[in-house]
Design a protein around this motif. Structure first.
Motif, PDB file in Angstrom:
ATOM      1  N   LEU A 316       0.830  -1.216   0.000  1.00  0.00           N
ATOM      2  CA  LEU A 316       0.000   0.000   0.000  1.00  0.00           C
ATOM      3  C   LEU A 316       0.857   1.255   0.000  1.00  0.00           C
ATOM      4  N   GLY A 317       1.912   1.228   0.785  1.00  0.00           N
ATOM      5  CA  GLY A 317       2.807   2.382   0.835  1.00  0.00           C
ATOM      6  C   GLY A 317       3.495   2.619  -0.497  1.00  0.00           C
ATOM      7  N   LEU A 318       3.878   1.514  -1.141  1.00  0.00           N
ATOM      8  CA  LEU A 318       4.506   1.647  -2.457  1.00  0.00           C
ATOM      9  C   LEU A 318       3.534   2.273  -3.467  1.00  0.00           C
ATOM     10  N   MET A 319       2.280   1.840  -3.429  1.00  0.00           N
ATOM     11  CA  MET A 319       1.269   2.440  -4.324  1.00  0.00           C
ATOM     12  C   MET A 319       1.131   3.936  -4.050  1.00  0.00           C
ATOM     13  N   LEU A 320       1.039   4.272  -2.775  1.00  0.00           N
ATOM     14  CA  LEU A 320       0.857   5.681  -2.409  1.00  0.00           C
ATOM     15  C   LEU A 320       2.072   6.506  -2.797  1.00  0.00           C
ATOM     16  N   ALA A 321       3.254   5.953  -2.597  1.00  0.00           N
ATOM     17  CA  ALA A 321       4.478   6.703  -2.918  1.00  0.00           C
ATOM     18  C   ALA A 321       4.591   6.944  -4.417  1.00  0.00           C
ATOM     19  N   VAL A 322       4.328   5.906  -5.219  1.00  0.00           N
ATOM     20  CA  VAL A 322       4.425   6.069  -6.679  1.00  0.00           C
ATOM     21  C   VAL A 322       3.385   7.068  -7.172  1.00  0.00           C
ATOM     22  N   CYS A 323       2.142   6.952  -6.674  1.00  0.00           N
ATOM     23  CA  CYS A 323       1.080   7.884  -7.105  1.00  0.00           C
ATOM     24  C   CYS A 323       1.420   9.313  -6.710  1.00  0.00           C
ATOM     25  N   SER A 324       1.929   9.482  -5.479  1.00  0.00           N
ATOM     26  CA  SER A 324       2.285  10.839  -5.019  1.00  0.00           C
ATOM     27  C   SER A 324       3.421  11.398  -5.856  1.00  0.00           C
ATOM     28  N   GLY A 325       4.414  10.553  -6.141  1.00  0.00           N
ATOM     29  CA  GLY A 325       5.534  11.022  -6.958  1.00  0.00           C
ATOM     30  C   GLY A 325       5.093  11.446  -8.341  1.00  0.00           C
ATOM     31  N   LEU A 326       4.241  10.646  -8.988  1.00  0.00           N
ATOM     32  CA  LEU A 326       3.740  11.013 -10.312  1.00  0.00           C
ATOM     33  C   LEU A 326       2.897  12.285 -10.260  1.00  0.00           C
ATOM     34  N   PHE A 327       2.108  12.413  -9.186  1.00  0.00           N
ATOM     35  CA  PHE A 327       1.273  13.610  -9.066  1.00  0.00           C
ATOM     36  C   PHE A 327       2.145  14.863  -8.968  1.00  0.00           C
ATOM     37  N   VAL A 328       3.212  14.790  -8.148  1.00  0.00           N
ATOM     38  CA  VAL A 328       4.116  15.939  -7.985  1.00  0.00           C
ATOM     39  C   VAL A 328       4.784  16.277  -9.315  1.00  0.00           C
ATOM     40  N   VAL A 329       5.256  15.251 -10.025  1.00  0.00           N
ATOM     41  CA  VAL A 329       5.936  15.493 -11.313  1.00  0.00           C
ATOM     42  C   VAL A 329       4.993  16.148 -12.317  1.00  0.00           C
ATOM     43  N   PHE A 330       3.782  15.604 -12.475  1.00  0.00           N
ATOM     44  CA  PHE A 330       2.830  16.158 -13.444  1.00  0.00           C
ATOM     45  C   PHE A 330       2.378  17.565 -13.035  1.00  0.00           C
ATOM     46  N   ARG A 331       2.272  17.785 -11.717  1.00  0.00           N
ATOM     47  CA  ARG A 331       1.832  19.108 -11.259  1.00  0.00           C
ATOM     48  C   ARG A 331       2.880  20.176 -11.570  1.00  0.00           C
ATOM     49  N   ARG A 332       4.140  19.801 -11.384  1.00  0.00           N
ATOM     50  CA  ARG A 332       5.223  20.761 -11.662  1.00  0.00           C
ATOM     51  C   ARG A 332       5.312  21.070 -13.156  1.00  0.00           C
ATOM     52  N   ARG A 333       4.954  20.116 -13.995  1.00  0.00           N
ATOM     53  CA  ARG A 333       4.978  20.357 -15.444  1.00  0.00           C
ATOM     54  C   ARG A 333       3.730  21.063 -15.942  1.00  0.00           C
ATOM     55  N   GLY A 334       2.782  21.304 -15.063  1.00  0.00           N
ATOM     56  CA  GLY A 334       1.571  22.008 -15.454  1.00  0.00           C
ATOM     57  C   GLY A 334       0.534  21.140 -16.133  1.00  0.00           C
ATOM     58  N   TRP A 335       0.662  19.850 -16.003  1.00  0.00           N
ATOM     59  CA  TRP A 335      -0.310  18.965 -16.624  1.00  0.00           C
ATOM     60  C   TRP A 335      -1.551  18.794 -15.746  1.00  0.00           C
ATOM     61  N   LEU A 336      -1.390  19.070 -14.480  1.00  0.00           N
ATOM     62  CA  LEU A 336      -2.524  18.935 -13.549  1.00  0.00           C
ATOM     63  C   LEU A 336      -2.764  20.274 -12.849  1.00  0.00           C
TER      64      LEU A 336
END
Length: 336
Positions: A316-336
């Motif tokens: 569960l932690g691995l799922m949350l970490a990967v999702c959070s990491g992708l969210f941060v990356v996409f947010r910084r690129r302005g995709w979200l």
């Protein structure tokens, strides 16, 4: 009979209203006056009768019989042949309706041949029978050239409402363009076609009036009529200039409309691209836990984490970490 009105004038006044062409010919000679014959869509026999008596040139007669001529001015000996294209604007249809008027001007006669309802030459005749010029002399006393002037003046003045109608439609089109009306291009093209046709009717007038002015000087036409002719020429120049401006403006409107359409399409593409980015980002984020869950759902007997006490929290932690990491990356690129 296609004779709308026929009259014989002497000293600027109507002295006879003949009932037939032959009677008109006789009365012109009897009174040594000027005859003005108005015809509406005459048949071949009537035109040939006029041609025989007034010695009209065969080419001019042929043009009159065939109609569908462009505006022009031709001199055949002592007879001046003028073709005019009067016009009126049909507001409901947003269309310019063109007529065709032929005028034969001779030493002691004027023959007007209309091939359409427009213009109303009865009004011209009535005005000339009542008006006097700047010297207090009746216009009809100045001869056939005065009638030609009056007809030209009526045709050119008739262009005024057409110009106003076209200008009003162009104003409406400009509002449609900036409002983003998708049907405006069709309307612009339709109006541009009307403007081009109007140009064909008005542009030759300038050369015709210049030639007429030169001819008046050569044939010693009095100065008062020359003043009237210059006034008509001034009006014609203004009409031609406005029509030329309309054509240029409509071409500019087409360019602006194409630019605005392209801009709106680009904006729409950008919006769609932004939506695609968002959808792709969330798809990637949701794919991460799906991947982890899929691995642990394979039901293999020997998997290191299956018997580990912390295997479930770790996944569960691995799922949350990967999702959070992708969210941060996409947010910084302005995709979200």
């Amino acid at each position: 009979m296609s004779v709308v009105d026929s009259a014989v004038y002497a000293e600027g006044r109507r002295v006879a209203r003949p009932e037939s062409l032959r009677e008109t010919f006789r009365l012109i000679e009897e009174h040594s006056g000027m005859g003005w014959i108005g015809l509406y869509r005459p048949d071949h026999e009537e035109v040939r009768t006029l041609a025989e008596h007034f010695d009209l040139h065969p080419l001019a007669v042929e043009d009159t019989l065939d109609a569908h001529q462009r505006p022009k001015l031709e001199r055949y000996g002592a007879v001046l042949f003028t073709v005019l294209r009067p016009a009126r604007y049909l507001e409901d249809e947003e269309r310019v309706e063109f007529g065709e008027l032929h005028v034969f001007t001779g030493p002691d006669f004027v023959v007007t041949v209309r091939h359409a309802e427009n213009p109303d030459l009865a009004r011209v005749r009535s005005r000339m029978e009542q008006e006097t010029d700047g010297e207090g002399v009746g216009l009809l006393r100045r001869g056939p050239e005065a009638v030609l002037y009056a007809v030209l003046d009526e045709v050119v003045d008739g262009y005024g409402p057409v110009v106003d109608g076209l200008e009003n439609d162009i104003d409406e089109i400009e509002d449609q363009v900036f409002a983003g009306d998708p049907n405006v291009s069709r309307r612009v093209y339709a109006l541009l076609r009307e403007v081009v046709d109007f140009q064909r009717a008005t542009h030759p007038l300038l050369g015709m009036l210049e030639a007429l002015r030169t001819g008046f000087e050569r044939h010693s036409v009095d100065e008062e009529l020359r003043r009237y002719l210059r006034d008509v020429e001034d009006h014609a120049v203004r009409v031609v200039e406005r029509v030329d401006a309309f054509r240029a403006l409509l071409h500019s409107i087409l360019t602006v409309n194409a630019t605005l359409v392209a801009q709106r399409q680009n904006e729409q593409s950008l919006r769609q691209s932004e939506e695609v980015k968002k959808i792709s980002s969330w798809a990637a984020i949701l794919f991460a836990p799906t991947l982890v869950g899929t691995v642990y759902g394979m039901n293999f007997e020997y998997m290191p984490e299956l018997s580990w006490r912390f295997g479930y929290p770790m996944s569960l932690g691995l799922m949350l970490a990967v999702c959070s990491g992708l969210f941060v990356v996409f947010r910084r690129r302005g995709w979200l």
